[in-house]
Design a protein around this motif. Structure first.
Motif, PDB file in Angstrom:
ATOM      1  N   MET A   1      -6.776   0.152 -15.422  1.00 19.79           N
ATOM      2  CA  MET A   1      -6.635   1.113 -14.345  1.00 19.79           C
ATOM      3  C   MET A   1      -5.975   0.438 -13.147  1.00 19.79           C
ATOM      4  O   MET A   1      -6.361  -0.648 -12.746  1.00 19.79           O
ATOM      5  N   THR A   2      -5.015   1.082 -12.546  1.00 19.23           N
ATOM      6  CA  THR A   2      -4.338   0.562 -11.369  1.00 19.23           C
ATOM      7  C   THR A   2      -4.955   1.193 -10.127  1.00 19.23           C
ATOM      8  O   THR A   2      -5.100   2.406 -10.051  1.00 19.23           O
ATOM      9  N   ALA A   3      -5.306   0.332  -9.178  1.00 20.33           N
ATOM     10  CA  ALA A   3      -5.894   0.822  -7.935  1.00 20.33           C
ATOM     11  C   ALA A   3      -4.810   1.434  -7.052  1.00 20.33           C
ATOM     12  O   ALA A   3      -3.651   1.054  -7.120  1.00 20.33           O
ATOM     13  N   THR A   4      -5.210   2.365  -6.212  1.00 23.09           N
ATOM     14  CA  THR A   4      -4.329   2.977  -5.237  1.00 23.09           C
ATOM     15  C   THR A   4      -4.344   2.135  -3.977  1.00 23.09           C
ATOM     16  O   THR A   4      -5.413   1.840  -3.441  1.00 23.09           O
ATOM     17  N   VAL A   5      -3.169   1.722  -3.515  1.00 29.06           N
ATOM     18  CA  VAL A   5      -3.089   0.923  -2.290  1.00 29.06           C
ATOM     19  C   VAL A   5      -3.359   1.835  -1.108  1.00 29.06           C
ATOM     20  O   VAL A   5      -2.605   2.760  -0.828  1.00 29.06           O
ATOM     21  N   ALA A   6      -4.479   1.574  -0.429  1.00 36.53           N
ATOM     22  CA  ALA A   6      -4.875   2.395   0.714  1.00 36.53           C
ATOM     23  C   ALA A   6      -4.381   1.797   2.024  1.00 36.53           C
ATOM     24  O   ALA A   6      -4.153   2.510   2.988  1.00 36.53           O
ATOM     25  N   THR A   7      -4.233   0.476   2.036  1.00 39.14           N
ATOM     26  CA  THR A   7      -3.891  -0.229   3.273  1.00 39.14           C
ATOM     27  C   THR A   7      -2.980  -1.403   2.958  1.00 39.14           C
ATOM     28  O   THR A   7      -3.205  -2.113   1.992  1.00 39.14           O
ATOM     29  N   THR A   8      -1.962  -1.594   3.778  1.00 38.40           N
ATOM     30  CA  THR A   8      -1.131  -2.792   3.714  1.00 38.40           C
ATOM     31  C   THR A   8      -1.280  -3.501   5.046  1.00 38.40           C
ATOM     32  O   THR A   8      -1.142  -2.882   6.103  1.00 38.40           O
ATOM     33  N   ILE A   9      -1.590  -4.795   4.978  1.00 41.08           N
ATOM     34  CA  ILE A   9      -1.759  -5.597   6.186  1.00 41.08           C
ATOM     35  C   ILE A   9      -0.750  -6.730   6.150  1.00 41.08           C
ATOM     36  O   ILE A   9      -0.787  -7.581   5.255  1.00 41.08           O
ATOM     37  N   ASP A  10       0.140  -6.749   7.122  1.00 37.90           N
ATOM     38  CA  ASP A  10       1.095  -7.842   7.267  1.00 37.90           C
ATOM     39  C   ASP A  10       0.457  -8.857   8.213  1.00 37.90           C
ATOM     40  O   ASP A  10       0.491  -8.691   9.429  1.00 37.90           O
ATOM     41  N   VAL A  11      -0.153  -9.885   7.644  1.00 36.27           N
ATOM     42  CA  VAL A  11      -0.900 -10.841   8.467  1.00 36.27           C
ATOM     43  C   VAL A  11       0.010 -11.733   9.297  1.00 36.27           C
ATOM     44  O   VAL A  11      -0.456 -12.380  10.229  1.00 36.27           O
ATOM     45  N   ARG A  12       1.298 -11.729   9.001  1.00 33.87           N
ATOM     46  CA  ARG A  12       2.229 -12.521   9.792  1.00 33.87           C
ATOM     47  C   ARG A  12       2.284 -12.023  11.233  1.00 33.87           C
ATOM     48  O   ARG A  12       2.664 -12.762  12.133  1.00 33.87           O
ATOM     49  N   GLU A  13       1.878 -10.787  11.453  1.00 27.71           N
ATOM     50  CA  GLU A  13       1.933 -10.174  12.781  1.00 27.71           C
ATOM     51  C   GLU A  13       0.593 -10.210  13.510  1.00 27.71           C
ATOM     52  O   GLU A  13       0.452  -9.636  14.578  1.00 27.71           O
TER      53      GLU A  13
END
Length: 78
Positions: A1-13
């Motif tokens: 099962m593939t999870a749905t990406v709910a959040t993307t966090i760009d930690v470089r910022e």
């Protein structure tokens, strides 16, 4: 099962001292079957070790992109 990406966090910022707290807060807010995706400029292995200590058996760690300039990791909540 593939999870749905709910959040993307760009930690470089994000200031380094604030990163892990934000990531864990975001992970805790996920429902099982959802995921967060991290974008970083290095392999976040120390974070993975913290996840293993803190949330063992509750997540799956997948490299979507593995450097050398950009790392993208998907963390699925099981």
């Amino acid at each position: 099962m593939t999870a749905t990406v709910a959040t993307t966090i760009d930690v470089r910022e994000i200031a380094p001292r604030e990163r892990h707290a934000l990531i864990f807060k975001s992970f805790d807010a996920l429902q099982p079957g959802q995921a967060l995706q991290l974008v970083n400029d290095h392999d976040p292995q120390p974070l993975r070790h913290q996840f293993e200590d803190r949330s063992f058996g509750q997540f799956e760690w997948k490299y979507v992109e593995a450097g050398p300039a950009l790392w993208r990791v998907q963390i699925d909540k099981l």
